[in-house]
Scaffold this motif. Structure first.
Motif, mmCIF file in Angstrom:
data_model
loop_
_atom_site.group_PDB
_atom_site.id
_atom_site.type_symbol
_atom_site.label_atom_id
_atom_site.label_comp_id
_atom_site.label_asym_id
_atom_site.label_seq_id
_atom_site.Cartn_x
_atom_site.Cartn_y
_atom_site.Cartn_z
ATOM 1 N N LYS A 81 45.087 82.162 54.680
ATOM 2 C CA LYS A 81 46.285 81.630 55.320
ATOM 3 C C LYS A 81 45.955 80.927 56.639
ATOM 4 C CE LYS A 81 49.236 85.140 53.182
ATOM 5 N NZ LYS A 81 50.186 86.267 53.398
ATOM 6 N N GLN A 82 45.165 81.598 57.481
ATOM 7 C CA GLN A 82 44.825 80.991 58.765
ATOM 8 C C GLN A 82 43.777 79.894 58.633
ATOM 9 O OE1 GLN A 82 43.831 83.798 61.904
ATOM 10 N NE2 GLN A 82 45.244 85.336 61.093
ATOM 11 N N ASN A 83 42.830 80.053 57.693
ATOM 12 C CA ASN A 83 41.677 79.149 57.645
ATOM 13 C C ASN A 83 41.497 78.403 56.333
ATOM 14 O OD1 ASN A 83 40.017 79.598 60.287
ATOM 15 N ND2 ASN A 83 40.662 81.657 59.652
ATOM 16 N N ASP A 84 42.286 78.704 55.315
ATOM 17 C CA ASP A 84 42.280 77.957 54.068
ATOM 18 C C ASP A 84 40.917 77.938 53.373
ATOM 19 O OD1 ASP A 84 43.692 76.562 52.127
ATOM 20 O OD2 ASP A 84 43.088 74.609 52.911
ATOM 21 N N TYR A 85 40.203 79.075 53.437
ATOM 22 C CA TYR A 85 38.970 79.198 52.672
ATOM 23 C C TYR A 85 39.304 79.362 51.197
ATOM 24 C CZ TYR A 85 36.088 79.852 56.863
ATOM 25 O OH TYR A 85 35.422 79.669 58.051
ATOM 26 N N GLN A 86 38.322 79.089 50.341
ATOM 27 C CA GLN A 86 38.463 79.288 48.908
ATOM 28 C C GLN A 86 37.546 80.422 48.460
ATOM 29 O OE1 GLN A 86 40.842 77.418 47.252
ATOM 30 N NE2 GLN A 86 41.222 76.709 49.348
ATOM 31 N N LEU A 87 37.973 81.177 47.459
ATOM 32 C CA LEU A 87 37.176 82.305 46.992
ATOM 33 C C LEU A 87 35.771 81.891 46.558
ATOM 34 C CD1 LEU A 87 39.523 84.641 44.906
ATOM 35 C CD2 LEU A 87 38.121 85.275 46.877
ATOM 36 N N THR A 88 35.667 80.740 45.923
ATOM 37 C CA THR A 88 34.373 80.303 45.398
ATOM 38 C C THR A 88 33.497 79.641 46.466
ATOM 39 O OG1 THR A 88 35.416 78.232 44.704
ATOM 40 C CG2 THR A 88 35.260 79.996 43.062
ATOM 41 N N GLN A 89 34.016 79.515 47.677
ATOM 42 C CA GLN A 89 33.305 78.817 48.746
ATOM 43 C C GLN A 89 32.085 79.610 49.200
ATOM 44 O OE1 GLN A 89 36.059 77.369 51.621
ATOM 45 N NE2 GLN A 89 34.510 76.803 53.124
ATOM 46 N N GLU A 90 30.951 78.935 49.271
ATOM 47 C CA GLU A 90 29.738 79.549 49.789
ATOM 48 C C GLU A 90 29.814 79.586 51.313
ATOM 49 O OE1 GLU A 90 26.962 80.707 48.082
ATOM 50 O OE2 GLU A 90 27.997 80.399 46.173
ATOM 51 N N ILE A 91 29.541 80.751 51.896
ATOM 52 C CA ILE A 91 29.606 80.936 53.345
ATOM 53 C C ILE A 91 28.193 81.157 53.857
ATOM 54 C CG2 ILE A 91 30.578 82.308 55.218
ATOM 55 C CD1 ILE A 91 32.668 80.768 53.595
ATOM 56 N N SER A 92 27.735 80.269 54.727
ATOM 57 C CA SER A 92 26.349 80.342 55.187
ATOM 58 C C SER A 92 26.065 81.653 55.913
ATOM 59 C CB SER A 92 26.037 79.148 56.102
ATOM 60 O OG SER A 92 26.913 79.125 57.219
ATOM 61 N N ASP A 93 27.044 82.167 56.661
ATOM 62 C CA ASP A 93 26.844 83.432 57.381
ATOM 63 C C ASP A 93 26.590 84.594 56.426
ATOM 64 O OD1 ASP A 93 27.399 81.893 59.558
ATOM 65 O OD2 ASP A 93 29.110 83.055 60.255
ATOM 66 N N LEU A 94 27.086 84.479 55.197
ATOM 67 C CA LEU A 94 26.965 85.560 54.224
ATOM 68 C C LEU A 94 25.821 85.338 53.244
ATOM 69 C CD1 LEU A 94 30.756 85.990 53.301
ATOM 70 C CD2 LEU A 94 29.479 87.102 55.146
ATOM 71 N N GLY A 95 25.511 84.074 52.972
ATOM 72 C CA GLY A 95 24.473 83.763 52.011
ATOM 73 C C GLY A 95 24.954 83.730 50.576
ATOM 74 N N HIS A 96 26.279 83.794 50.381
ATOM 75 C CA HIS A 96 26.857 83.748 49.043
ATOM 76 C C HIS A 96 28.350 83.450 49.177
ATOM 77 C CE1 HIS A 96 26.472 88.069 50.285
ATOM 78 N NE2 HIS A 96 27.783 87.928 50.250
ATOM 79 N N SER A 97 29.057 83.467 48.061
ATOM 80 C CA SER A 97 30.477 83.110 48.083
ATOM 81 C C SER A 97 31.338 84.248 48.624
ATOM 82 C CB SER A 97 30.951 82.751 46.662
ATOM 83 O OG SER A 97 30.998 83.912 45.853
ATOM 84 N N LEU A 98 32.525 83.877 49.078
ATOM 85 C CA LEU A 98 33.489 84.887 49.520
ATOM 86 C C LEU A 98 33.849 85.829 48.378
ATOM 87 C CD1 LEU A 98 35.966 82.917 51.801
ATOM 88 C CD2 LEU A 98 34.525 84.844 52.469
#
Length: 347
Positions: A194-211
């Motif tokens: 809601k606040q940031n409009d991320y997608q579940l399948t989005q790869e997050i560099s801080d995590l090293g994998h998808s949300l």
């Protein structure tokens, strides 16, 4: 089956198939009776055996599983939330029942959910002795469902854990979590979607994998790691870190007049926690009152028992850390137990 009932949205035949599937997965042919049976192993429970019961759900983490169309791990969360609570009382979990309410019985989805329940029961060493699957088309949306679980354990009454067994000078031993577990997801979803409009399948560099991969990590089941400590009477208290985070849950295991002092930096905080803190502009108090911050359980241990406890946990493959201690509360504060955080001392 009744054509009228099917036209109303309830497919009884699908429910029968679900029961057949879960019987096969669990190996319990007695499932489907009006009540579940379990023989009580009282011989090792001393003179005062007592049953300990707990019930819980998975919360809005279910909405993430539904959106991702991945349902196989959510059942593990359900078992973990219940058996870990029973364990925290000082009891050995014995058996488990589940409740699944849904808008439509899609057989593969239900099988996936129950596959996770069965897997969680196997991991926890508990028997799945019954449950209920209820198709309610006007109660839930077509693709939505809810899960609840119920676990029962057994203990010798004198061995149950309660705050009076905790003393000043006791040490806090933190057991690592598997990420968020199944708490705080209303805030998590608000921040990410809601606040940031991320997608579940989005790869997050801080995590090293998808949300999606991160958020659906199942809650750790601690039975095999902690039960040996209970059997050897090495633990004075256990806090299962669920809703309310470190602050609320750890305070529950302390008597009045004492405080738990956590030493910041004494354990690793998962990347998802710091990511959420930044993305949601959360305060340290927000984090400590909501998330486990990397500690799925906190054990309170008398100081002379710490080496034995850490050795047992290591032998059972459980990462654990000395994360603080128990102290007398400031006399100027209220008498209720409190939780505080301090920076590590640097010589």
């Amino acid at each position: 089956m009744s054509d009228a009932y099917k036209e109303a949205g309830v497919d009884i035949n699908a429910g029968y198939q679900v029961l057949k599937t879960v019987k096969e997965m669990s190996g319990n042919a007695q499932l489907g009776a009006f009540g579940g049976l379990f023989p009580l192993p009282l011989t090792d429970m001393g003179q005062n055996p007592v049953l300990v019961a707990g019930t819980d759900g998975v919360g809005t983490k279910l909405l993430v599983a539904i959106a991702a169309q991945q349902h196989t791990s959510i059942g593990i969360d359900l078992v973990a939330m219940c058996v870990n609570d029973v364990l925290a009382q000082g009891a050995r979990p014995l058996f488990f029942l589940d409740y699944l309410g849904l808008g439509h019985t899609e057989e593969q989805r239900v099988a996936d959910i129950l596959e996770g329940v069965v897997a969680g029961c196997h991991e926890a060493g508990v028997a799945l002795i019954g449950g209920e699957t209820a198709e309610m088309p006007d109660m839930y949306g077509q693709d939505h469902y809810d899960l609840a679980g119920f676990a029962v354990g057994l203990a010798n009454q004198p061995d149950l854990l309660h705050p009076e067994k905790v003393y000043p000078g006791d040490i806090l031993i933190g057991l690592s979590s598997n990420g968020l577990h199944a708490n705080g997801f209303s805030l998590v979803r608000n921040i990410l979607f809601k606040q940031n409009d991320y997608q579940l399948t989005q790869e997050i560099s801080d995590l090293g994998h998808s949300l999606q991969e991160e958020l659906l990590r199942p809650t750790t089941i601690y039975v095999n790691q902690v039960l040996p400590l209970l059997q050897q009477k090495l633990v004075a208290g256990i806090a299962h870190i669920t809703g309310g985070g470190l602050i609320e849950n750890v305070a529950r295991v302390l008597p009045n007049g004492l405080q738990a002092q956590f030493t910041l930096g004494s354990w690793p905080v998962p990347a998802i926690m710091t990511f959420l803190e930044k993305a949601g502009n959360l305060t340290p108090t927000d984090m400590r009152e909501t998330f486990n911050l990397g500690l799925g359980m906190v054990l309170v241990v008398h100081a002379d028992k710490v080496p034995e406890v850490l050795a047992s946990l290591k032998a059972n493959g459980q990462p654990a850390y000395e994360v603080g201690s128990v102290a007398i509360n400031d006399p100027d504060t209220i008498d209720s137990p409190t939780v505080s955080f301090k920076e590590a001392d640097h010589d």
